[in-house]
Design a protein around this motif. Structure first.
Motif, short mmCIF file in Angstrom:
data_model
loop_
_atom_site.label_atom_id
_atom_site.label_comp_id
_atom_site.label_asym_id
_atom_site.label_seq_id
_atom_site.Cartn_x
_atom_site.Cartn_y
_atom_site.Cartn_z
N ASP A 1 0.83 -1.20 0.00
CA ASP A 1 0.00 0.00 0.00
C ASP A 1 0.87 1.25 0.00
O ASP A 1 0.59 2.23 -0.71
CB ASP A 1 -0.91 -0.03 1.22
CG ASP A 1 -1.99 1.03 1.18
OD1 ASP A 1 -2.41 1.41 0.06
OD2 ASP A 1 -2.43 1.50 2.25
N TYR B 1 -5.14 -0.29 -4.53
CA TYR B 1 -6.14 0.77 -4.67
C TYR B 1 -7.53 0.16 -4.53
O TYR B 1 -7.72 -1.04 -4.69
CB TYR B 1 -6.00 1.50 -6.01
CG TYR B 1 -6.28 0.62 -7.23
CD1 TYR B 1 -7.54 0.61 -7.83
CD2 TYR B 1 -5.28 -0.18 -7.78
CE1 TYR B 1 -7.80 -0.17 -8.94
CE2 TYR B 1 -5.53 -0.97 -8.89
CZ TYR B 1 -6.79 -0.97 -9.48
OH TYR B 1 -7.04 -1.76 -10.57
N LYS B 2 -8.51 1.00 -4.24
CA LYS B 2 -9.88 0.55 -4.05
C LYS B 2 -10.67 0.82 -5.31
O LYS B 2 -10.56 1.89 -5.93
CB LYS B 2 -10.51 1.29 -2.86
CG LYS B 2 -11.72 0.60 -2.24
CD LYS B 2 -12.11 1.33 -0.96
CE LYS B 2 -13.18 0.56 -0.20
NZ LYS B 2 -13.54 1.27 1.07
N TYR C 1 -10.52 -4.05 -2.71
CA TYR C 1 -9.18 -3.55 -2.98
C TYR C 1 -8.52 -4.40 -4.06
O TYR C 1 -8.76 -5.61 -4.14
CB TYR C 1 -8.34 -3.58 -1.71
CG TYR C 1 -8.72 -2.53 -0.70
CD1 TYR C 1 -8.16 -1.25 -0.74
CD2 TYR C 1 -9.66 -2.81 0.30
CE1 TYR C 1 -8.51 -0.28 0.19
CE2 TYR C 1 -10.02 -1.85 1.23
CZ TYR C 1 -9.45 -0.59 1.17
OH TYR C 1 -9.80 0.37 2.08
#
Length: 599
Positions: A184, A190-191, A239
């Protein structure tokens, strides 16, 4: 200056081209003899496969070079962690026995090098969550019960694993969350919205190109092309890991060195997977759908995807996060020398996991063995069909060594699926009993022993060397001289069945030699009988040492019966005239009659 991480032997190159090459090359400092004592050692690239070095030079370097002994890390072999949603089947036994053969061989060939062998259970995910609910149990209780079945299987199979790891352990939770935070922090997570075909059985998403529509007795269905598991369409926010960014690096790795994946056709499968762009990987599920798993750091509404969790276990077993709680030698075991998996999870271990490691800037596993599957009646084992072969029952009936022998003899080619057959198991049981057990009793029979000059077999090197002069014994001597090297070469290249075949061919030749020379006959000179007996016992000693990775308890029983000291059973003693034989116990039966096989 770049600081070496666990498993790294030197400074790591930082230039992008060198960085890519590092994963297929070892950077090893070599001192030029005759140079100035103040001159720095020459640095050269040594290809990991050692193709650039002649066979003899490679053998001498591997066995006798003090440079390599100083630099070589501990040997580390892993199995996949098994999914305990049901009791173990014969395929699980096959995987863990294969890994044990490799681990035992590594210890015997290099007793000064630590060997770490990891196995365990994968206890998170939707499949576990559903199975526990159906049983009316909490997932943790359900996992405690079934994990013990797999631990018991590893022990009953007489495996030499050093770590049985469960993904429900706190140490693993810490390792997985550390990996997540590092990725991360690099901007690689990333979402986003994710949609695709999800298989509960495989615990993964598939794309349109990876599924097909089929007709079943209950109507149309959609299944994975790769595994045949049923899939269903799902859309959710989760995610993602930027897997797509690592396709080129992975493709270059596998195009550069075909030895990384064995057998060769699985290497081709992986290249085919990488022939098209990779999609980013979903690495979490909404906690409303999956609560049985490791929470995403700083987001309690999401649970980590089970494969992201499970793949990190190979790091956890080395004490990752390194330097926190681990002994130095365990830390330095990374990367794995060999990972052994079933062919159905190649994608996860050849693409997903290496991409995660590249993202972390960690060294990649050196080799991946993707073995074939065991079937029953030519069908994939299934509880619904009722054709699941029980490994515990097989061991209870035939004994662990005979089952291990059968798995290695028949399944050790790793190319095609192998059918579990009681008839074949009986056939190979008889083979080992006859070639090894009966041969031991034959050569130690009273009829032969009374023909010896001193009434007892001798095995001095002078008598053994004189066997080269007899035409009936000459070929056996020649084969014994190179037998340990041949078996070592096969096992080093993961040709398990071929390695065992070399030993069996030697035992076949020995049995034939007895038939031809007739040492029990009064027409055979007593001096020749002494040579035959000495050579036969030497053959048994060598084969006993070399059988230790395959049939450890029977090999130990044989070496005990020959009076071979416990500290003289390493690979270096497996050469012709390479070790002592003590007081031989002539009446030892290596194999006992077994009870009738139940219907």
């Amino acid at each position: 200056m770049h600081i070496a991480r666990p498993g790294q032997l030197c400074l790591r190159p930082r230039h992008p081209v060198q960085l890519r090459l590092f994963h297929t090359l070892l950077y090893i400092p070599l001192q030029i003899h005759g140079g100035s004592s103040t001159h720095p050692p020459m640095l050269c690239w040594l290809h990991r496969s050692n193709r650039l070095i002649s066979t003899n030079t490679r053998l001498l370097y591997r066995r006798y070079s003090s440079v390599e002994q100083v630099l070589e890390k501990p040997f580390y072999v892993t199995t996949p962690i098994f999914y305990p949603n049901a009791v173990p089947h014969i395929g699980h036994l096959y995987t863990i026995v294969t890994a044990d053969i490799i681990a035992r061989h590594a210890r015997l060939t290099r007793p000064d090098r630590p060997v770490y062998f990891m196995t365990g259970t994968d206890e998170h995910g939707l499949k576990i969550q559903k199975a526990a609910k159906e049983k009316g149990l909490e997932p943790s209780v359900f996992c405690d019960q079934l994990s013990e079945h797999f631990r018991a299987l590893a022990e009953k199979a007489d495996t030499s694993h050093t770590r049985f790891l469960r993904t429900t352990e706190q140490a693993h939770h810490e390792a997985v969350q550390d990996v997540w935070r590092k990725l991360d922090a690099k901007g690689l997570i990333y979402k986003g919205s994710h949609q695709g075909w999800y298989s509960i059985s495989d615990e993964c998403f598939y794309t349109d190109s990876q599924i097909k529509r089929v007709d079943t007795p209950v109507g149309p269905s959609v299944v994975s092309i790769e595994t045949g598991s049923t899939v269903e369409w799902m859309e959710e926010e989760n995610y993602k890991f930027r897997l797509s960014a690592f396709r080129d690096a992975l493709l270059e790795r596998y195009q550069t060195d075909a030895r990384v994946i064995f057998p060769p056709h699985q290497h081709s499968v992986v290249l085919d997977m990488l022939s098209s762009p990779l999609e980013d990987l979903s690495i979490s599920r909404p906690r409303s759908r999956l609560h049985w798993g490791i929470p995403v750091p700083n987001d309690p509404d999401h649970t980590m995807y089970v494969w992201f969790d499970a793949l990190t276990v190979y790091l956890t077993a080395t004490g990752y996060p390194w330097g926190k709680n681990s002994a130095k030698d365990v830390m330095s075991a990374w990367p794995p020398n060999l990972q052994i998996i079933g062919k159905d999870i190649v994608r996860f271990h050849a693409i997903y996991f290496p991409a995660m490691l590249l993202a972390l800037d960690f060294p990649l596993p050196q080799r991946l063995l993707a073995h074939s599957h065991w079937t029953v009646n030519r069908l994939k084992m299934s509880k619904s069909i009722g054709n699941v072969a029980d490994p515990i029952q097989a061991i209870d009936i035939y004994g662990v060594d005979l089952v291990r022998y059968y798995l290695a003899r028949v399944g050790g080619h790793f190319k095609n699926d192998v059918d579990w057959s009681i008839e074949q198991l009986e056939k190979f049981t008889f083979e080992l009993q006859s070639l090894l057990g009966n041969f031991y009793l034959r050569i130690n029979s009273a009829a032969i022993r009374k023909r010896l000059p001193q009434g007892a077999p001798a095995s001095s090197s002078s008598i053994l060397e004189s066997c080269r002069d007899l035409p009936e014994l000459r070929d056996i001597v020649s084969d014994l001289v190179r037998l340990s090297l041949d078996v070592d070469a096969h096992l080093s290249e993961l040709r398990v069945a071929d390695a065992l075949d070399e030993i069996i061919k030697q035992l076949q030749a020995a049995n034939q030699m007895l038939t031809v020379t007739e040492p029990w006959s009064k027409n055979t000179p007593s001096e020749k009988v002494e040579q035959i007996c000495a050579l036969s016992l030497e053959l048994l000693r060598i084969c006993g040492i070399l059988l230790q990775p395959f049939t450890p308890s029977k090999a130990t029983q044989l070496l005990d019966a020959l009076g071979v000291p416990a500290d003289k059973r390493g690979w270096t003693q497996a050469g012709f005239c390479g070790g002592p034989i003590g007081s031989v116990q002539p009446s030892v039966k290596l194999f006992q009659p077994r009870p009738p096989v139940p219907e």
